[in-house]
Design a protein around this motif. Structure first.
Motif, mmCIF file in Angstrom:
data_model
loop_
_atom_site.group_PDB
_atom_site.id
_atom_site.type_symbol
_atom_site.label_atom_id
_atom_site.label_comp_id
_atom_site.label_asym_id
_atom_site.label_seq_id
_atom_site.Cartn_x
_atom_site.Cartn_y
_atom_site.Cartn_z
ATOM 1 N N GLU A 91 0.816 -1.215 0.000
ATOM 2 C CA GLU A 91 0.000 0.000 0.000
ATOM 3 C C GLU A 91 0.851 1.268 0.000
ATOM 4 O O GLU A 91 0.310 2.370 0.025
ATOM 5 N N ILE A 92 2.174 1.111 0.022
ATOM 6 C CA ILE A 92 3.078 2.265 0.013
ATOM 7 C C ILE A 92 3.762 2.314 -1.351
ATOM 8 O O ILE A 92 4.636 1.487 -1.645
ATOM 9 N N PRO A 93 3.392 3.253 -2.215
ATOM 10 C CA PRO A 93 3.922 3.281 -3.597
ATOM 11 C C PRO A 93 5.442 3.307 -3.665
ATOM 12 O O PRO A 93 6.045 2.609 -4.496
ATOM 13 N N GLN A 94 6.097 4.119 -2.819
ATOM 14 C CA GLN A 94 7.547 4.232 -2.924
ATOM 15 C C GLN A 94 8.262 2.945 -2.539
ATOM 16 O O GLN A 94 9.394 2.722 -2.959
ATOM 17 N N ALA A 95 7.594 2.091 -1.770
ATOM 18 C CA ALA A 95 8.205 0.816 -1.384
ATOM 19 C C ALA A 95 8.430 -0.069 -2.599
ATOM 20 O O ALA A 95 9.435 -0.789 -2.681
ATOM 21 N N GLN A 96 7.509 -0.015 -3.557
ATOM 22 C CA GLN A 96 7.651 -0.848 -4.757
ATOM 23 C C GLN A 96 8.861 -0.421 -5.575
ATOM 24 O O GLN A 96 9.551 -1.249 -6.165
ATOM 25 N N SER A 97 9.123 0.889 -5.627
ATOM 26 C CA SER A 97 10.310 1.376 -6.347
ATOM 27 C C SER A 97 11.587 0.941 -5.641
ATOM 28 O O SER A 97 12.573 0.555 -6.288
ATOM 29 N N LEU A 98 11.575 0.995 -4.316
ATOM 30 C CA LEU A 98 12.770 0.616 -3.554
ATOM 31 C C LEU A 98 13.064 -0.872 -3.672
ATOM 32 O O LEU A 98 14.226 -1.285 -3.611
ATOM 33 N N LEU A 99 12.023 -1.674 -3.843
ATOM 34 C CA LEU A 99 12.217 -3.121 -3.958
ATOM 35 C C LEU A 99 12.841 -3.526 -5.283
ATOM 36 O O LEU A 99 13.197 -4.693 -5.469
ATOM 37 N N THR A 100 12.978 -2.570 -6.220
ATOM 38 C CA THR A 100 13.657 -2.893 -7.482
ATOM 39 C C THR A 100 15.172 -2.988 -7.293
ATOM 40 O O THR A 100 15.867 -3.425 -8.213
ATOM 41 N N ILE A 101 15.665 -2.569 -6.127
ATOM 42 C CA ILE A 101 17.094 -2.708 -5.841
ATOM 43 C C ILE A 101 17.387 -4.178 -5.571
ATOM 44 O O ILE A 101 16.891 -4.748 -4.590
ATOM 45 N N LYS A 102 18.152 -4.796 -6.419
ATOM 46 C CA LYS A 102 18.460 -6.210 -6.269
ATOM 47 C C LYS A 102 19.315 -6.436 -5.024
ATOM 48 O O LYS A 102 20.353 -5.807 -4.843
ATOM 49 N N GLY A 103 18.848 -7.330 -4.149
ATOM 50 C CA GLY A 103 19.635 -7.681 -2.969
ATOM 51 C C GLY A 103 19.056 -7.187 -1.660
ATOM 52 O O GLY A 103 19.552 -7.537 -0.594
ATOM 53 N N GLY A 129 15.748 -7.142 0.828
ATOM 54 C CA GLY A 129 14.504 -7.844 1.077
ATOM 55 C C GLY A 129 13.389 -6.917 1.532
ATOM 56 O O GLY A 129 13.604 -5.753 1.865
ATOM 57 N N LYS A 130 12.185 -7.455 1.570
ATOM 58 C CA LYS A 130 11.007 -6.668 1.940
ATOM 59 C C LYS A 130 11.056 -6.226 3.401
ATOM 60 O O LYS A 130 10.664 -5.102 3.722
ATOM 61 N N ILE A 131 11.516 -7.105 4.287
ATOM 62 C CA ILE A 131 11.568 -6.740 5.701
ATOM 63 C C ILE A 131 12.582 -5.616 5.926
ATOM 64 O O ILE A 131 12.355 -4.717 6.744
ATOM 65 N N THR A 132 13.691 -5.646 5.193
ATOM 66 C CA THR A 132 14.685 -4.575 5.321
ATOM 67 C C THR A 132 14.120 -3.239 4.869
ATOM 68 O O THR A 132 14.297 -2.212 5.535
ATOM 69 N N ILE A 133 13.405 -3.234 3.739
ATOM 70 C CA ILE A 133 12.771 -2.006 3.258
ATOM 71 C C ILE A 133 11.729 -1.536 4.272
ATOM 72 O O ILE A 133 11.611 -0.333 4.555
ATOM 73 N N ALA A 134 10.970 -2.467 4.830
ATOM 74 C CA ALA A 134 9.967 -2.105 5.831
ATOM 75 C C ALA A 134 10.627 -1.467 7.048
ATOM 76 O O ALA A 134 10.124 -0.488 7.602
ATOM 77 N N GLY A 135 11.764 -2.010 7.460
ATOM 78 C CA GLY A 135 12.470 -1.457 8.608
ATOM 79 C C GLY A 135 12.995 -0.064 8.341
ATOM 80 O O GLY A 135 12.917 0.816 9.207
ATOM 81 N N ILE A 136 13.523 0.178 7.139
ATOM 82 C CA ILE A 136 14.045 1.503 6.791
ATOM 83 C C ILE A 136 12.921 2.533 6.733
ATOM 84 O O ILE A 136 13.018 3.626 7.302
ATOM 85 N N LEU A 137 11.805 2.183 6.080
ATOM 86 C CA LEU A 137 10.683 3.115 5.975
ATOM 87 C C LEU A 137 10.016 3.356 7.327
ATOM 88 O O LEU A 137 9.496 4.448 7.579
ATOM 89 N N ALA A 138 10.036 2.348 8.188
ATOM 90 C CA ALA A 138 9.460 2.529 9.522
ATOM 91 C C ALA A 138 10.247 3.557 10.320
ATOM 92 O O ALA A 138 9.678 4.295 11.138
ATOM 93 N N GLU A 139 11.549 3.630 10.086
ATOM 94 C CA GLU A 139 12.391 4.580 10.818
ATOM 95 C C GLU A 139 12.411 5.962 10.171
ATOM 96 O O GLU A 139 12.449 6.975 10.872
ATOM 97 N N THR A 140 12.390 6.017 8.850
ATOM 98 C CA THR A 140 12.519 7.310 8.166
ATOM 99 C C THR A 140 11.180 7.962 7.858
ATOM 100 O O THR A 140 11.089 9.185 7.746
ATOM 101 N N GLY A 141 10.127 7.147 7.707
ATOM 102 C CA GLY A 141 8.872 7.696 7.221
ATOM 103 C C GLY A 141 8.950 7.926 5.724
ATOM 104 O O GLY A 141 9.693 7.238 5.010
ATOM 105 N N ASP A 142 8.207 8.911 5.240
ATOM 106 C CA ASP A 142 8.148 9.219 3.804
ATOM 107 C C ASP A 142 9.496 9.782 3.343
ATOM 108 O O ASP A 142 9.900 10.872 3.736
ATOM 109 N N LEU A 143 10.186 9.038 2.480
ATOM 110 C CA LEU A 143 11.511 9.457 2.021
ATOM 111 C C LEU A 143 11.463 10.660 1.079
ATOM 112 O O LEU A 143 12.484 11.318 0.868
ATOM 113 N N SER A 144 10.301 10.961 0.536
ATOM 114 C CA SER A 144 10.207 12.112 -0.367
ATOM 115 C C SER A 144 10.367 13.434 0.384
ATOM 116 O O SER A 144 10.578 14.478 -0.247
ATOM 117 N N LYS A 145 10.297 13.412 1.708
ATOM 118 C CA LYS A 145 10.461 14.624 2.513
ATOM 119 C C LYS A 145 11.926 14.952 2.777
ATOM 120 O O LYS A 145 12.235 15.978 3.382
#
Length: 423
Positions: free
Chosen positions: A286-298, A300-316
């Motif tokens: 449900e988070i559009p920017q997460a799909q773009s970040l998951l295109t980075i090979k290597g 995982g989804k849990i790692t991206i979830a952890g980064i976004l949970a700490e930073t919030g919206d990266l576009s800011k």
């Protein structure tokens, strides 16, 4: 244009105008203290003490409006320390009222407490004034409280971290149990958490119980609990090690009950952890920017979830350096005169974000060709230490994450290769 910390500092100072009322709030569990100054640091009004409830917040608001009216201040900026969780309700409430809220670093508050009176004295009223002075001098950071799906993701990942800590504790307790009551067990099952091992520990955990059984009887007891069982050789090894065991045989019923309790906790935490991770992965969709970040090979989804949970919206974020500072991965040194201090990361930031960035880079070095090439360049060509190269790659990853989100693009390996060739 590259992000420069000095430019950001100047912009924060310029943000405070002669029309601003600068309010510093010292946070506590029950009673907050606030003091107000002008953009020049001149204190106006009397200090305000208020409770951490709706009536207290309303008293605080009335105090602010009174000072604004008396001194013709059209704007208000609030500064506070992110002390534990006590500051969150006040911060949310002020944001709902339409005020600007910023946070100051507790380390800096401690360093600046003697600026006015040249005294190490510390109390709530003094801290509130110190915080106000820091804000008018630009020593603050913008408040980035997650909202919507980012807030939900932060709660999920916080719960996951809590479960993992308990999970590790239980695993250590089971290791301890085995070392005391069946020290030879690891010679049969190198991984005690495998399916066959867990069934074995529930059926006959003590060497004294295994001694009286034959390998065929053990194998038959496994059958109702597993579709795929270990070979008969495992059963033979169990009997052999049980007969050679040096474990004590005292209080067998109590010892077994202790293990069963630990196993119940282990399995319950395993289920909770799986549910939390599955919910976090579902939320990423449900988070559009997460799909773009998951295109980075290597990564995982849990790692991206952890980064976004700490930073919030990266576009800011304007630049990856801001993410590094939030994580405490920016560099610092202590040098003076002829003394040249050691350059190292400051660790003045969120430890959770620091962990996820570090783990992400470790996975990228193994699974991503571009990051593997960068690691080789840093360690072999530029002769960096391995740990230093990982920290530098954390900076590279932070810039890539912010760039992908701000530009609305997917991961482009060619850009990373171009940067490597330029280096």
């Amino acid at each position: 244009m590259k992000f420069k910390q000095n430019d950001a500092q100047n912009q924060r100072i310029e943000n405070i105008t002669s029309n601003h009322l600068v309010v510093g709030v010292d946070i506590a569990k029950e009673t907050q203290v606030a003091r107000a100054v002008t953009y020049r640091g001149i204190e106006i009004g009397r200090p305000c003490s208020f409770k951490n409830d709706s009536l207290g917040f309303q008293k605080f608001l009335n105090w602010i409006k009174t000072i604004q009216k008396q001194h013709s201040k059209t704007s208000v900026i609030f500064g506070m320390e992110p002390t534990g969780h006590y500051w969150l309700n006040l911060a949310w409430w002020l944001l709902e009222q339409g005020f600007e809220v910023v946070v100051v670093n507790p380390y800096q508050v401690k360093s600046n407490k003697e600026n006015r009176d040249n005294s190490p004295t510390k109390n709530d009223f003094k801290d509130a004034l110190v915080i106000a002075d820091m804000v008018k001098n630009g020593y603050y950071s913008p408040l980035r409280l997650p909202t919507g799906n980012y807030q939900a993701l932060r709660v999920l990942m916080s719960d996951r971290e809590f479960v993992i800590k308990q999970f590790i504790t239980i695993k250590n307790q089971i290791h301890r149990w085995l070392d005391i009551w069946f020290p030879e067990y690891h010679l049969v099952f190198k991984d005690w958490s495998c399916k066959t091992s867990l069934v074995t520990l529930r059926l006959f955990p003590l060497p004294s119980e295994l001694k009286v059984l034959t390998p065929k009887e053990i194998y038959a007891r496994w059958k109702p609990h597993m579709k795929r069982r270990a070979s008969i050789s495992f059963a033979e090894a169990l009997v052999e090690k049980a007969q050679q065991s040096i474990a004590q045989t005292v209080a067998p019923e109590q010892v077994k009950r202790s293990l069963l309790f630990l196993l119940d906790q282990y399995e319950a935490l395993s289920i909770q952890l799986a549910h939390l991770e599955q919910e976090a992965i579902s939320l990423l969709k449900e988070i559009p920017q997460a799909q773009s970040l998951l295109t980075i090979k290597g990564i995982g989804k849990i790692t991206i979830a952890g980064i976004l949970a700490e930073t919030g919206d990266l576009s800011k974020y304007r630049h990856g350096q801001q993410v590094l500072r939030l994580a405490g991965l920016h560099l610092g040194e202590d040098s003076s005169g002829k003394h040249k201090g050691k350059v190292q990361i400051t660790k003045r930031g969120r430890s959770g974000l620091r962990k996820f960035l570090y783990l992400a880079v470790l996975h990228l070095v193994v699974n991503n060709e571009e990051f593997r090439a960068l690691r080789h360049h840093y360690t072999k060509i530029r002769k960096m230490k391995k740990v230093h190269s990982i920290i530098k790659l954390c900076g590279k990853l932070a810039r890539i994450l912010v760039g992908i989100v701000r530009q609305g693009q997917s991961y482009t390996p060619e850009k990373v290769v171009t940067a490597l060739n330029a280096a």
